[in-house]
Design a protein around this motif. Structure first.
Motif, short mmCIF file in Angstrom:
data_model
loop_
_atom_site.label_atom_id
_atom_site.label_comp_id
_atom_site.label_asym_id
_atom_site.label_seq_id
_atom_site.Cartn_x
_atom_site.Cartn_y
_atom_site.Cartn_z
N ALA A 208 33.53 20.25 1.36
CA ALA A 208 34.96 20.57 1.41
C ALA A 208 35.42 20.85 2.83
O ALA A 208 36.47 20.35 3.27
N ASN A 209 34.63 21.61 3.56
CA ASN A 209 34.99 21.89 4.95
C ASN A 209 34.80 20.68 5.85
O ASN A 209 35.53 20.50 6.82
N GLU A 210 33.84 19.82 5.53
CA GLU A 210 33.68 18.57 6.27
C GLU A 210 34.93 17.70 6.10
O GLU A 210 35.34 17.02 7.04
N ILE A 211 35.52 17.74 4.93
CA ILE A 211 36.72 16.95 4.68
C ILE A 211 37.90 17.52 5.47
O ILE A 211 38.71 16.77 6.02
N VAL A 212 37.98 18.84 5.56
CA VAL A 212 39.03 19.46 6.39
C VAL A 212 38.83 19.03 7.84
O VAL A 212 39.79 18.67 8.53
N ALA A 213 37.58 19.04 8.29
CA ALA A 213 37.30 18.61 9.67
C ALA A 213 37.63 17.13 9.85
O ALA A 213 38.17 16.73 10.89
N ALA A 214 37.35 16.31 8.84
CA ALA A 214 37.68 14.88 8.92
C ALA A 214 39.19 14.68 9.00
O ALA A 214 39.68 13.82 9.75
N HIS A 215 39.93 15.50 8.27
CA HIS A 215 41.39 15.40 8.35
C HIS A 215 41.87 15.82 9.74
O HIS A 215 42.79 15.21 10.29
N THR A 216 41.25 16.82 10.31
CA THR A 216 41.59 17.24 11.67
C THR A 216 41.35 16.09 12.65
O THR A 216 42.20 15.81 13.50
N LEU A 217 40.21 15.41 12.50
CA LEU A 217 39.93 14.27 13.36
C LEU A 217 40.96 13.16 13.15
O LEU A 217 41.46 12.57 14.12
N CYS A 218 41.29 12.88 11.90
CA CYS A 218 42.29 11.84 11.63
C CYS A 218 43.64 12.17 12.26
O CYS A 218 44.30 11.28 12.81
N GLU A 219 44.04 13.42 12.20
CA GLU A 219 45.29 13.82 12.84
C GLU A 219 45.23 13.57 14.35
O GLU A 219 46.18 13.06 14.94
N ALA A 220 44.10 13.93 14.96
CA ALA A 220 43.94 13.74 16.41
C ALA A 220 43.96 12.25 16.76
O ALA A 220 44.59 11.84 17.75
N LEU A 221 43.28 11.43 15.97
CA LEU A 221 43.25 9.99 16.23
C LEU A 221 44.63 9.37 16.04
O LEU A 221 45.04 8.51 16.83
N ALA A 222 45.34 9.79 15.00
CA ALA A 222 46.69 9.28 14.77
C ALA A 222 47.60 9.68 15.94
O ALA A 222 48.40 8.88 16.42
N CYS A 223 47.45 10.90 16.39
CA CYS A 223 48.25 11.40 17.51
C CYS A 223 48.00 10.57 18.76
O CYS A 223 48.93 10.26 19.50
#
Length: 167
Positions: free
Chosen positions: A46-61
């Protein structure tokens, strides 16, 4: 980041990346996302998925479309394989849709984001109402009828009004 409270720190990093992106981004957003991933490792999927979403936000940015497509696809597969955090599927499907759109893969982008919108409709969820904006952009890029695009935007506006989810 050295924290006595790594799980709350992970969520704070997610919020910081999201805020920095909303304010125009910066070179350090990806570094923050990697810190989030390091913090998430010992705390399960679950926390890995939160971290993956954080990475996706950074990559999209950073408009890093192929890495975003890869990261969002990996996260989506992990969620589905493990059956956890399925509520967040529309987030990752919107990332996939936006990346596909930016890469010129319009049909693939539309398919992904439409799946996320349908997930929200079926579940009556509202975790990522901005999926509707990505869907409307893909519809526009595909020259779909104006009435269909207007319908998507009307549904988006109604969801924002119902939930109060505004940035």
């Amino acid at each position: 980041l050295d924290s006595r409270y790594p799980e709350p720190a992970l969520w704070m990093l997610f919020g910081e990346v999201e805020l920095r992106c909303a304010l125009g981004g910066g070179d350090d957003t990806r570094a923050l996302a990697h810190t989030a991933a390091r913090l998430a490792e010992p705390f399960g999927v679950a926390n890995e998925i939160v971290a993956a979403h954080t990475l996706c936000e950074a990559l999209a940015c950073g408009r890093e479309w192929q890495p975003l497509l890869d990261a969002a696809g990996d996260a989506l597969r992990l969620m589905r394989e493990r059956g956890v955090m399925r509520l967040l599927e529309p987030l990752f499907l919107a990332h996939i849709g936006a990346a596909q759109l930016a890469l010129g893969h319009l049909e693939e982008g539309r398919t992904a984001v439409a799946e996320g919108v349908e997930f929200m409709r079926a579940s009556q969820g509202a975790w990522n109402p901005h999926s509707y904006a990505v869907l409307a952009r893909t519809q526009l890029a595909l020259n779909e009828p104006a009435a269909d695009i207007a319908s998507t935007l009307d549904e988006y506006a109604a969801l924002l009004e119902r939930t109060g989810f505004h940035l």
